[in-house]
Design a protein around this motif. Structure first.
Motif, short mmCIF file in Angstrom:
data_model
loop_
_atom_site.label_atom_id
_atom_site.label_comp_id
_atom_site.label_asym_id
_atom_site.label_seq_id
_atom_site.Cartn_x
_atom_site.Cartn_y
_atom_site.Cartn_z
N VAL A 88 20.28 -34.00 -10.61
CA VAL A 88 21.62 -34.22 -10.07
C VAL A 88 22.44 -32.93 -10.12
N LYS A 89 22.51 -32.32 -11.29
CA LYS A 89 23.13 -31.00 -11.41
C LYS A 89 22.69 -30.34 -12.70
N ASP A 90 22.81 -29.01 -12.76
CA ASP A 90 22.22 -28.28 -13.88
C ASP A 90 23.24 -27.85 -14.92
N HIS A 91 24.47 -28.38 -14.80
CA HIS A 91 25.51 -28.03 -15.78
C HIS A 91 26.38 -29.25 -15.99
N THR A 92 27.04 -29.30 -17.14
CA THR A 92 27.87 -30.48 -17.43
C THR A 92 29.00 -30.14 -18.39
N VAL A 141 37.14 -42.95 -4.84
CA VAL A 141 35.75 -43.14 -4.41
C VAL A 141 35.32 -41.83 -3.75
N ASN A 142 34.69 -40.97 -4.55
CA ASN A 142 34.40 -39.61 -4.10
C ASN A 142 33.26 -39.60 -3.09
N ARG A 143 33.41 -38.75 -2.08
CA ARG A 143 32.43 -38.64 -0.99
C ARG A 143 32.25 -40.00 -0.31
N GLY A 144 33.33 -40.79 -0.29
CA GLY A 144 33.21 -42.15 0.22
C GLY A 144 34.02 -42.40 1.48
N GLY A 201 35.25 -40.58 -15.40
CA GLY A 201 34.23 -41.12 -14.50
C GLY A 201 32.86 -40.67 -14.97
N PRO A 202 31.81 -41.25 -14.37
CA PRO A 202 30.44 -40.94 -14.81
C PRO A 202 30.04 -39.48 -14.58
N PHE A 203 28.94 -39.10 -15.20
CA PHE A 203 28.31 -37.79 -15.01
C PHE A 203 28.17 -37.47 -13.52
N ALA A 204 28.65 -36.29 -13.14
CA ALA A 204 28.51 -35.76 -11.77
C ALA A 204 29.31 -36.53 -10.72
N ALA A 205 30.31 -37.29 -11.15
CA ALA A 205 31.15 -38.00 -10.17
C ALA A 205 32.03 -37.02 -9.39
N GLY A 206 32.31 -35.85 -9.97
CA GLY A 206 33.14 -34.86 -9.30
C GLY A 206 34.44 -34.54 -10.04
N LYS A 207 34.51 -34.88 -11.32
CA LYS A 207 35.75 -34.70 -12.10
C LYS A 207 36.17 -33.23 -12.22
N THR A 208 35.21 -32.38 -12.58
CA THR A 208 35.52 -30.96 -12.74
C THR A 208 35.94 -30.35 -11.39
N THR A 209 35.25 -30.74 -10.35
CA THR A 209 35.56 -30.27 -9.00
C THR A 209 36.96 -30.71 -8.58
N PHE A 210 37.29 -31.95 -8.89
CA PHE A 210 38.58 -32.56 -8.56
C PHE A 210 39.73 -31.76 -9.17
N CYS A 238 37.98 -40.49 -1.35
CA CYS A 238 38.49 -39.11 -1.49
C CYS A 238 37.35 -38.11 -1.42
N GLU A 239 37.73 -36.86 -1.43
CA GLU A 239 36.78 -35.74 -1.39
C GLU A 239 37.27 -34.76 -2.47
N ALA A 240 36.52 -34.68 -3.58
CA ALA A 240 36.99 -33.87 -4.72
C ALA A 240 37.08 -32.39 -4.38
N THR A 241 36.37 -31.98 -3.34
CA THR A 241 36.40 -30.57 -2.94
C THR A 241 37.64 -30.24 -2.11
N ASP A 242 38.35 -31.29 -1.66
CA ASP A 242 39.45 -31.09 -0.73
C ASP A 242 40.80 -31.29 -1.41
N1 LIG Z 1 30.24 -32.18 -0.93
C1 LIG Z 1 30.89 -32.54 -2.02
N2 LIG Z 1 30.37 -32.20 -3.21
C2 LIG Z 1 31.03 -32.57 -4.31
C3 LIG Z 1 32.23 -33.29 -4.25
N3 LIG Z 1 32.66 -33.54 -5.51
C4 LIG Z 1 31.74 -32.99 -6.33
N4 LIG Z 1 30.75 -32.40 -5.62
C5 LIG Z 1 29.56 -31.73 -6.19
O1 LIG Z 1 28.96 -32.65 -7.09
C6 LIG Z 1 28.49 -32.02 -8.26
C7 LIG Z 1 29.09 -32.64 -9.48
O2 LIG Z 1 30.49 -32.34 -9.56
P1 LIG Z 1 31.25 -32.09 -10.94
O3 LIG Z 1 32.65 -31.80 -10.55
O4 LIG Z 1 30.54 -31.10 -11.80
O5 LIG Z 1 31.13 -33.52 -11.60
P2 LIG Z 1 31.62 -34.05 -13.05
O6 LIG Z 1 30.40 -34.22 -13.88
O7 LIG Z 1 32.23 -35.37 -12.76
O8 LIG Z 1 32.58 -33.06 -13.61
C8 LIG Z 1 28.84 -30.54 -8.10
O9 LIG Z 1 27.70 -29.87 -7.67
C9 LIG Z 1 29.93 -30.54 -7.05
O10 LIG Z 1 29.91 -29.35 -6.32
C10 LIG Z 1 32.77 -33.63 -2.95
O11 LIG Z 1 33.82 -34.24 -2.79
N5 LIG Z 1 32.05 -33.23 -1.87
#
Ligand SMILES: Nc1nc2c(ncn2[C@@H]2O[C@H](COP(=O)(O)OP(=O)(O)O)[C@@H](O)[C@H]2O)c(=O)[nH]1
Ligand SMILES: [Mg+2]
Lengths: 156, 186
Positions: free
Chosen positions: B46-50, B129-132, B15-24, B155-159
């Motif tokens: 958007v975020k300071d690490h990748t 569909v993250n945070r959707g 998925g795209p940059f910052a979609a939540g892949k690493t968090t997932f 879905c919610e990648a944090t959950d």
């Molecule tokens: N609140 C919330 N934040 C999320 C969720 N998924 C990702 N994030 C935040 O979004 C940012 C990008 O997530 P990351 O996993 O690094 O995205 P990646 O680039 O796809 O690997 C991070 O700051 C996460 O903490 C989610 O489901 N809920």
């Protein structure tokens, strides 16, 4: 130590990890049990023949563990990392190197880590103590081991 | 225990940059996740690490007779790292396409990633569909012109539970495709 390694390098010789192979993986055929035994023996022979070997890993090019001297969890992670290193090395070789990838080296001061192509479907990773090995000798022995493992895996 | 079959599945999370892949992957992995994060030089708002190479985690799903181990390989999001997509997709049996519901400007990137992955392997995908919410699901289906056979889940990648739901949906589709392939080859 600030950046402490996840990996265990100390202590007694660990049990060989249970072979854990992506049976349904579509790219790489899985070795038979005797194939895995032969891989373990080649790795042990490399360890015996060279001072300073700290760890060894053999994985498929799609990141599945065949054998490592670490615990199973450590081995699984190392398999994914080694396969990514192999793939990246192959990419660098084809884009910048006009040829096939043979190996790459990561040096950290204390450690030398060699990543060796095993045929084009597997990878061998060797971690050695920098003060105990010379790079030339490591390459010579590890490439030979990679070839031997390649023969085993292509036959099994 | 010895009667239980262990089956290993390699799945990719893209998925795209910052979609939540690493968090997932971090939300469900049973082992310490392998990550390759570095500082960003663009997109810092958007975020300071990748992720520059990959994420790797593992989760098991068990029933009475089988233990299925899911090996999760997360990709970098930016197209300049598309060579890693080739590498990480080797041997995958299915993939999750994560899309950030809150940033529709990334959806064309998501469509391009999907097109690339469909070339890399004829395997099932599930769109997360993250945070959707349900209404975001419809918007994503329309924007990505998804075939109705493709499962799309909010879905919610944090959950952890939410991530598991996405993975189980994918797993069901992977198993169905494998069974169809086996039948077809007999
Ligand atoms: N609140 C919330 N934040 C999320 C969720 N998924 C990702 N994030 C935040 O979004 C940012 C990008 O997530 P990351 O996993 O690094 O995205 P990646 O680039 O796809 O690997 C991070 O700051 C996460 O903490 C989610 O489901 N809920
Ligand atoms: Mg990431």
């Amino acid at each position: 130590m600030e950046n402490e390694s996840f990996y265990d390098f100390g202590g007694p010789e660990p049990e060989p990890a249970r072979p854990s192979i992506g049976r349904l993986s579509t790219v790489v055929a899985n070795p038979t049990a005797t194939g895995v035994e032969a891989v373990i023996e080649e790795c042990a022979a490399l360890s015996r023949s060279l001072d300073g070997i700290l760890a060894l890993i053999v994985a498929t090019s799609d990141g599945m563990l065949i054998h490592s001297t670490w615990s199973e969890v450590e081995g699984m992670r190392a398999a994914a990392i080694s396969a990514a290193a192999l793939g990246l090395g192959q990419r660098i070789a084809s884009d910048f190197g006009q040829g096939e990838f043979h190996d790459s080296v990561v040096s950290t001061g204390d450690r030398v880590i060699g990543i060796y192509a095993v045929g084009d479907r597997h990878v061998l990773g060797v971690v050695a103590a920098a003060e105990d090995v010379t790079l030339g000798l490591l390459h010579l022995s590890a490439r030979r081991t990679a070839q031997a493992i390649g023969r085993v895996l292509s036959d099994s | 225990m010895s009667e239980i079959d262990v089956i290993n599945f390699k799945l990719v999370v893209t998925g795209p940059f910052a979609a939540g892949k690493t968090t997932f992957i971090g939300a469900v992995s049973e082992i310490p996740v392998v990550t390759t994060e570095t500082g960003t030089s663009e997109g810092r708002e958007v975020k300071d690490h990748t992720t520059v190479s990959m994420d790797f985690g593992k989760v098991s799903v068990a029933d009475e007779s089988q233990l299925i181990e899911l090996y999760l390989f997360g990709t970098p999001g930016q197209s300049r790292f598309d060579f890693m997509w080739d590498i990480l997709s080797k041997g995958m049996l299915g993939y999750v396409l994560l899309v950030d519901a809150t940033r529709p400007e990334t959806w064309t990137d998501a469509a391009a990633i999907k097109a690339k992955f469909d070339e890399l392997g004829d395997v099932p995908l599930v769109v997360g569909v993250n945070r959707g919410t349900e209404s975001d699901v419809d918007k994503v289906v329309a924007a990505l012109r998804l075939d109705e056979a493709v499962p799309v889940l909010a879905c919610e990648a944090t959950d952890k539970e939410s991530v598991k739901q996405v993975l189980i949906t994918l797993l069901i589709n992977v198993v169905e495709q494998l069974e169809a392939t086996v039948k077809g080859s007999i």
